[in-house]
Design a protein around this motif. Structure first.
Motif, PDB file in Angstrom:
ATOM      1  N   GLY A 166     -68.075  42.046 -30.323  1.00  0.00           N
ATOM      2  CA  GLY A 166     -68.388  40.640 -30.497  1.00  0.00           C
ATOM      3  C   GLY A 166     -68.302  39.923 -29.173  1.00  0.00           C
ATOM      4  N   ASN A 167     -67.919  38.659 -29.192  1.00  0.00           N
ATOM      5  CA  ASN A 167     -67.779  37.889 -27.955  1.00  0.00           C
ATOM      6  C   ASN A 167     -66.303  37.771 -27.594  1.00  0.00           C
ATOM      7  OD1 ASN A 167     -68.561  36.194 -25.706  1.00  0.00           O
ATOM      8  ND2 ASN A 167     -70.366  35.652 -26.899  1.00  0.00           N
ATOM      9  N   ASN A 168     -66.015  37.125 -26.459  1.00  0.00           N
ATOM     10  CA  ASN A 168     -64.638  37.101 -25.973  1.00  0.00           C
ATOM     11  C   ASN A 168     -64.401  35.921 -25.054  1.00  0.00           C
ATOM     12  OD1 ASN A 168     -64.209  38.032 -22.848  1.00  0.00           O
ATOM     13  ND2 ASN A 168     -66.176  38.751 -23.649  1.00  0.00           N
ATOM     14  N   GLN A 169     -63.137  35.643 -24.839  1.00  0.00           N
ATOM     15  CA  GLN A 169     -62.744  34.734 -23.766  1.00  0.00           C
ATOM     16  C   GLN A 169     -61.421  35.211 -23.179  1.00  0.00           C
ATOM     17  OE1 GLN A 169     -63.454  30.363 -23.053  1.00  0.00           O
ATOM     18  NE2 GLN A 169     -61.434  30.253 -23.983  1.00  0.00           N
ATOM     19  N   GLU A 170     -61.368  35.239 -21.860  1.00  0.00           N
ATOM     20  CA  GLU A 170     -60.160  35.620 -21.151  1.00  0.00           C
ATOM     21  C   GLU A 170     -59.398  34.365 -20.727  1.00  0.00           C
ATOM     22  OE1 GLU A 170     -59.396  38.983 -17.870  1.00  0.00           O
ATOM     23  OE2 GLU A 170     -60.549  37.290 -17.103  1.00  0.00           O
ATOM     24  N   SER A 171     -59.908  33.617 -19.769  1.00  0.00           N
ATOM     25  CA  SER A 171     -59.171  32.496 -19.185  1.00  0.00           C
ATOM     26  C   SER A 171     -59.324  31.230 -20.020  1.00  0.00           C
ATOM     27  CB  SER A 171     -59.643  32.236 -17.756  1.00  0.00           C
ATOM     28  OG  SER A 171     -58.916  31.167 -17.192  1.00  0.00           O
ATOM     29  N   SER A 172     -58.402  31.017 -20.926  1.00  0.00           N
ATOM     30  CA  SER A 172     -58.434  29.801 -21.742  1.00  0.00           C
ATOM     31  C   SER A 172     -58.241  28.559 -20.883  1.00  0.00           C
ATOM     32  CB  SER A 172     -57.356  29.874 -22.823  1.00  0.00           C
ATOM     33  OG  SER A 172     -56.067  30.034 -22.253  1.00  0.00           O
ATOM     34  N   SER A 173     -57.479  28.669 -19.792  1.00  0.00           N
ATOM     35  CA  SER A 173     -57.198  27.506 -18.947  1.00  0.00           C
ATOM     36  C   SER A 173     -58.434  27.061 -18.167  1.00  0.00           C
ATOM     37  CB  SER A 173     -56.052  27.814 -17.990  1.00  0.00           C
ATOM     38  OG  SER A 173     -56.287  29.019 -17.279  1.00  0.00           O
ATOM     39  N   GLU A 174     -59.255  28.011 -17.714  1.00  0.00           N
ATOM     40  CA  GLU A 174     -60.491  27.611 -17.047  1.00  0.00           C
ATOM     41  C   GLU A 174     -61.452  26.971 -18.050  1.00  0.00           C
ATOM     42  OE1 GLU A 174     -61.524  30.194 -13.258  1.00  0.00           O
ATOM     43  OE2 GLU A 174     -61.079  31.514 -14.957  1.00  0.00           O
ATOM     44  N   SER A 175     -61.404  27.433 -19.286  1.00  0.00           N
ATOM     45  CA  SER A 175     -62.195  26.791 -20.329  1.00  0.00           C
ATOM     46  C   SER A 175     -61.750  25.345 -20.519  1.00  0.00           C
ATOM     47  CB  SER A 175     -62.060  27.562 -21.638  1.00  0.00           C
ATOM     48  OG  SER A 175     -62.880  27.010 -22.641  1.00  0.00           O
ATOM     49  N   MET A 176     -60.440  25.126 -20.523  1.00  0.00           N
ATOM     50  CA  MET A 176     -59.924  23.764 -20.656  1.00  0.00           C
ATOM     51  C   MET A 176     -60.330  22.905 -19.456  1.00  0.00           C
ATOM     52  SD  MET A 176     -58.418  23.491 -23.561  1.00  0.00           S
ATOM     53  CE  MET A 176     -57.396  22.027 -23.374  1.00  0.00           C
ATOM     54  N   GLY A 177     -60.448  23.541 -18.288  1.00  0.00           N
ATOM     55  CA  GLY A 177     -60.945  22.812 -17.123  1.00  0.00           C
ATOM     56  C   GLY A 177     -62.368  22.343 -17.316  1.00  0.00           C
ATOM     57  N   GLY A 178     -63.185  23.148 -18.012  1.00  0.00           N
ATOM     58  CA  GLY A 178     -64.549  22.732 -18.301  1.00  0.00           C
ATOM     59  C   GLY A 178     -64.608  21.497 -19.178  1.00  0.00           C
ATOM     60  N   TRP A 179     -63.741  21.445 -20.200  1.00  0.00           N
ATOM     61  CA  TRP A 179     -63.688  20.248 -21.050  1.00  0.00           C
ATOM     62  C   TRP A 179     -63.198  19.042 -20.255  1.00  0.00           C
ATOM     63  CZ3 TRP A 179     -66.582  20.768 -24.909  1.00  0.00           C
ATOM     64  CH2 TRP A 179     -66.605  21.921 -25.693  1.00  0.00           C
ATOM     65  N   THR A 180     -62.225  19.254 -19.374  1.00  0.00           N
ATOM     66  CA  THR A 180     -61.695  18.154 -18.567  1.00  0.00           C
ATOM     67  C   THR A 180     -62.776  17.601 -17.652  1.00  0.00           C
ATOM     68  OG1 THR A 180     -59.511  19.191 -18.615  1.00  0.00           O
ATOM     69  CG2 THR A 180     -59.883  17.507 -16.937  1.00  0.00           C
ATOM     70  N   GLY A 181     -63.557  18.505 -17.015  1.00  0.00           N
ATOM     71  CA  GLY A 181     -64.650  18.045 -16.173  1.00  0.00           C
ATOM     72  C   GLY A 181     -65.657  17.223 -16.946  1.00  0.00           C
ATOM     73  N   LEU A 182     -66.002  17.684 -18.156  1.00  0.00           N
ATOM     74  CA  LEU A 182     -66.956  16.951 -18.997  1.00  0.00           C
ATOM     75  C   LEU A 182     -66.414  15.573 -19.359  1.00  0.00           C
ATOM     76  CD1 LEU A 182     -69.615  17.044 -20.661  1.00  0.00           C
ATOM     77  CD2 LEU A 182     -68.261  17.978 -22.550  1.00  0.00           C
ATOM     78  N   PHE A 183     -65.156  15.530 -19.766  1.00  0.00           N
ATOM     79  CA  PHE A 183     -64.527  14.273 -20.188  1.00  0.00           C
ATOM     80  C   PHE A 183     -64.445  13.285 -19.028  1.00  0.00           C
ATOM     81  CE2 PHE A 183     -60.589  11.771 -20.508  1.00  0.00           C
ATOM     82  CZ  PHE A 183     -60.811  11.093 -21.701  1.00  0.00           C
ATOM     83  N   LEU A 184     -63.910  13.719 -17.890  1.00  0.00           N
ATOM     84  CA  LEU A 184     -63.721  12.800 -16.767  1.00  0.00           C
ATOM     85  C   LEU A 184     -65.052  12.356 -16.170  1.00  0.00           C
ATOM     86  CD1 LEU A 184     -60.633  14.414 -14.996  1.00  0.00           C
ATOM     87  CD2 LEU A 184     -60.689  12.367 -16.442  1.00  0.00           C
ATOM     88  N   LEU A 185     -66.026  13.269 -16.118  1.00  0.00           N
ATOM     89  CA  LEU A 185     -67.342  12.875 -15.627  1.00  0.00           C
ATOM     90  C   LEU A 185     -67.944  11.812 -16.546  1.00  0.00           C
ATOM     91  CD1 LEU A 185     -69.486  13.392 -13.461  1.00  0.00           C
ATOM     92  CD2 LEU A 185     -70.444  15.159 -14.950  1.00  0.00           C
ATOM     93  N   GLY A 186     -67.771  11.990 -17.858  1.00  0.00           N
ATOM     94  CA  GLY A 186     -68.253  10.980 -18.796  1.00  0.00           C
ATOM     95  C   GLY A 186     -67.572   9.643 -18.591  1.00  0.00           C
TER      96      GLY A 186
END
Length: 950
Positions: A695-715
């Protein structure tokens, strides 16, 4: 060309034939010379470069039904093996796992943990296959051998021992083959490994069709390990594998040999690495396409929702079945158009829905099948006749309704509950959300649109995982029973609309400058902080940064963070760092013809998107896009925060980069909705397409959270409410998923009864580093060291990681687990981890105990240890002392401005840190436990510490 209109005017088969041409006419060649496409003051290339990774992606031709053929494809999902391959691998829907081949649909029911506690035992699948009980067509395919038998036939000549005593049962094998037909296949590896040798010569058969189709896998030595066709004692064709467990179809043209006797020869006379070969499904056919494992000729994608999917298996244009399935749904709905269905295999026991034993033939609307520890139910139209035919059960429908709903039952006695909701088939699933800043919540609404296959009820029995119900505000109408899954207890609730609210208390773009607090054993040293910034700036000034989208983006994000900290510290280096960051980001967000790095390129259909070059770690095929581009959006937000004109100029490009991994606008057809986010699982996927087996996977949950933070702060900086809401939603949901599935936090807090892990895993490990659909893992893609297994969940250090400090005692416990594991039982010091990973670990320890982190950094600085020097410690030192001067986050408090956080120190004093991006002062409400407790004034255009007086 009006694509939407023209699709209505052509038939299915013509449409599929014309699809590549349509893409070409509308979009041009995806690998043609690129033009500059302006986007604000930025720009991108109109087409990607003809690199290997790009070519491999565009060589994949997804089989799409007309209604979805011009939509952007959601590549990073749990079911997208279906888009990447002719026949899908396993699609882990939870609780069911689904696949398909030419025979039909295959449904696994994972039950019970394996010995290592890393995955659930899959067992044998229940299959729903197409059958044709009438006379065969004159030119029907002829199966030479499907290998679905126990021992080699007596009239086959077997020499050597490499091929074992018979075909391999794939489900029982240590190494699983991908892409075989049925349950068994021939393989010269399992009996004796690479060293095994032997030959098998089949009994003779007569060539009666134009082609012979085979499936081949294994080693690539085409001389000593191969599958051959012999005619009149001469070898005419041979095939070998591609050094892979993945099987591929091969086709031999035998028109010139019709009427001649032939044999299949399986040969393995080699050893060493990949010293074996494997074969399955040898078929004579008149089709120039490789024959499939059964009556179905193709598998196509019919539609998808936010957590459901529909595939179509087709024998002829007007003969097909549609299979519907999805996350949290204990059913697979199979609707037939002119196709007869059968369920191969037997059962330990058969009953009706009421539990009464039945014998076949049996007429009714429900048949419950017990197969070892698994119980399935077949729910069908009224007066369906279930008939034993050969080794399976044929379904003979009495009326126009032709469907079967396969249900996974926790036990046989639950059949009446599951039958009640079985006939409501989902047609669409959709998540909507809104960030309610005054109460500090993200409110989500989950909507299922369904049709009734029988009766009138459209209520769907939907499953929910711990991150949905354990700590959220919800009133889900749960019913019994429940499922034990890889993600913990899945509870069921009937309905079509469900509301769940997750807490979200805002995010800061940067922590405020640290303050000197008297009486601390390791107080803040402003001169050291200034020294660190000065040295870091001097070292990086004029230095080349990375060319790829991962390491290059990490370089300029740290640059942007240094800029933001320097501005808070009022240091002169802030202006220099501003220009350095601006130069880097402007370079990346602008395309110049001829450049081979630091630019973005548009991908056309069917793989629509915007991808940065140079790529790395598979990013050209969409892997890790939220990691890479999250660095871009966060750095862009920090730069736009202090340079609004630059932000406005490059907002169109920054928004496109953000949409590549988390497109919030369903109307934007250049990107799939939320490419990397699985809303029901509650976390992002890193894989650009799901793996056939895992199936699919994710390793670095913290880098994923960084992606949400970038989206939020840019907005927030661009004042785009839709971006703000999307970033808040993703951050709120995924932070809870990280606590549940990466850290098993509630088992630590409450006890083993709250654990999502198996005891055998929990007794060994306190963290999961790679979360796959199939399993959980204590490993990384790049290392087996404990610091990497834990640390990949703790980077990069910034406000995006504040969720790691929700429970300081847990953070301390977890970092101590890592130190002990790294020393293989004896805790190592932070210095032993090196300056890079050592600072990552200190950064996490800081959330548990800032005083401890301050002491470690002071000691390293005094010892001239790199751990405490400017190269890596600048960020850690700043954040540690900012947090030490403020106290811990008050997680029950929020403000009416999204870019804010409320802190509470050891004396119970509250401080609101607020960034007001407006040009005017703002009156800001302060809330605790959802109730307003005061109002403060936040100065315009600045980050402020404001005491909260109750």
């Amino acid at each position: 060309m009006d694509i939407g209109h023209s699709l209505l005017d052509i038939g299915y088969s013509k449409f599929i034939y014309l699809l590549p041409a349509i893409f070409f006419l509308v979009l041009g060649s995806p690998l043609s010379a690129a033009d500059v496409v302006p986007a604000g003051k930025g720009s991108y290339a109109s087409a990607p470069p003809g690199e290997k990774e790009v070519n491999e992606l565009f060589a994949k031709k997804p089989n799409l039904e007309p209604e979805v053929a011009t939509l952007p494809l959601p590549t990073n999902d749990w079911w997208t093996t279906q888009l990447m391959e002719a026949w899908p691998g396993k699609m882990w829907a939870t609780p069911a796992t689904i696949s398909a081949n030419g025979a039909g649909v295959r449904i696994w029911y994972p039950v019970g943990w394996n010995q290592g506690g890393t995955e659930m035992e899959q067992g044998e699948p229940l299959e729903v296959v197409a059958v044709n009980r009438g006379p065969a067509a004159p030119d029907a395919d002829i199966v030479i051998c499907d290998f679905e038998f126990d021992a080699w036939p007596a009239d086959w000549k077997v020499t050597g021992t490499g091929w074992g005593k018979g075909p391999v049962v794939n489900a029982n094998a240590r190494d699983k083959a991908n892409g075989i037909a049925g349950q068994r296949y021939a393989n010269s590896f399992p009996a004796e490994g690479d060293r095994g040798q032997g030959d098998i010569l089949s009994s003779p058969f007569t060539i009666q069709r134009d082609y012979i189709s085979i499936l081949v896998g294994g080693g690539g030595d085409g001389k000593k390990a191969r599958i051959a066709l012999e005619i009149d004692g001469k070898e005419i064709y041979s095939e070998s594998g591609k050094n892979s467990w993945d099987f591929s179809s091969r086709l031999w043209d035998v028109k010139a040999y019709k009427g001649k006797p032939a044999r299949i020869h399986l040969i393995d006379q080699t050893g060493g690495g990949w010293g074996w070969v494997a074969v399955d499904q040898v078929v004579q056919t008149n089709s120039s396409q490789p024959a499939s494992a059964g009556l179905f000729k193709s598998c196509s994608t019919k539609s998808w929702g936010d957590w459901t999917q529909v595939m179509r298996l087709r024998t002829e244009p007007e003969k097909y079945i549609d299979a519907t399935y999805g996350h949290g749904l204990p059913y697979v709905w199979i609707e037939s158009k002119n196709v007869d269905l059968s369920v191969p295999g037997t059962a330990d026991a058969m009953t009706d829905a009421a539990g009464k034993a039945v014998k076949l033939p049996y007429t009714g609307d429900a048949l419950v099948l017990a197969r070892g520890p698994r119980t399935f139910a077949l729910f069908a139209p009224e007066k369906t006749e279930f008939v034993q035919v050969g080794g399976g059960i044929d379904l003979k429908f009495s009326g126009k309704d032709r469907f079967v709903v396969v249900a996974l039952l926790p036990d046989a006695k639950s059949a009446p509950v599951f039958q009640k909701y079985a006939y409501a088939v989902p047609r669409d699933t959709k998540l909507t959300y809104k960030y309610e800043r005054d109460v500090g919540e993200v409110v989500t609404t989950w909507t299922i649109t369904a049709d009734a296959l029988r009766g009138t009820s459209r209520e769907v029995l939907q499953g929910w995982l711990p991150h949905h119900y354990r700590t959220t505000r919800q009133k889900l109408p749960f019913v019994e029973p429940a499922f034990a899954t890889l993600r913990g207890k899945m509870r069921l609730a009937p309905g079509n609309t469900f509301e769940i609210a997750w807490p979200f208390k805002g995010l800061l773009p940067v922590m405020p400058a640290p303050k000197v607090v008297e009486g601390l054993p390791n107080p803040y040293q402003p001169a050291r902080m200034a020294e660190f910034i000065q040295k870091w700036t001097a070292e990086k000034s004029g230095k080349k940064y990375g060319d790829d989208t991962y390491w290059g983006a990490k370089d300029f994000l740290v640059m942007a963070e240094m800029m933001a900290m320097s501005r808070q510290l009022k240091l002169p280096e802030a202006d220099k760092l501003h220009e350095m960051t601006k130069t880097c980001l402007t370079d990346w967000l602008t395309y110049t013809p001829g450049e081979n790095a630091h630019y973005f390129a548009k991908y056309p259909l069917p793989w629509s998107g915007l991808v940065g070059f140079k790529t790395s770690y598979g990013s050209g095929g969409f892997t890790d896009n939220h990691f890479h581009y999250g660095y871009f959006t966060l750095a862009g937000a920090l730069l736009a925060m202090e340079d609004p004109k630059w932000g406005a100029d490059f907002a169109p490009m920054l928004k496109m980069v953000a949409k590549q991994y988390a497109n919030w606008d369903r109307k934007d057809k250049d990107f799939p909705w939320m490419r990397c986010f699985d809303p029901w699982n509650g976390h992002c996927y890193a894989g650009g397409g799901s793996n056939r087996e895992d199936g699919n996977n994710q390793e670095s949950s913290s880098e994923s959270m960084g992606g949400w933070t970038g989206l939020f702060l840019l907005g927030c900086v661009l004042k785009d409410q839709d971006m703000i809401d999307a970033g808040a939603m993703g951050w709120a949901i995924e932070s809870e998923a990280v606590a549940e599935y990466w850290n098993d936090y509630y088992a630590w807090k409450i006890g083993p009864e709250a654990s999502n892990y198996s005891p055998n895993y929990k007794n060994k490990h306190s963290i999961v580093s790679v979360l796959r659909d199939r399993d959980i893992g204590y490993w990384t893609w790049f290392s087996g060291d404990a610091i990497h297994i834990y640390g990949i969940q703790w980077l990069p250090m910034w406000t995006s990681l504040q969720y790691l400090g929700k429970d300081p005692a847990f953070a301390t416990w977890q970092v101590d687990n890592m130190l002990k594991a790294q020393g293989k039982g004896t805790p190592v010091t932070f210095s032993k981890l090196g300056d890079d990973w050592g600072n990552i670990a200190v950064g996490y320890a800081m959330f548990g105990d800032p005083a401890r982190a301050a002491k470690i950094l002071d000691e390293a600085y005094a010892a001239n240890d790199k751990l405490g020097q400017f190269g890596r410690a600048t960020l850690t030192y700043y954040y540690t002392h900012s947090l030490q001067s403020l106290g811990q986050i008050a997680w029950n408090c929020s403000t009416s401005i999204p870019t804010s956080t409320v802190f509470r120190d050891a004396k119970g004093k509250y401080t609101a840190v607020i960034y007001n991006s407006d040009s005017k002062d703002a009156q800001v409400g302060i809330f605790r436990d959802g109730k307003k407790i005061g109002t403060v004034t936040a100065p315009a255009g600045t980050l402020s510490r404001i005491p909260v007086n109750e």
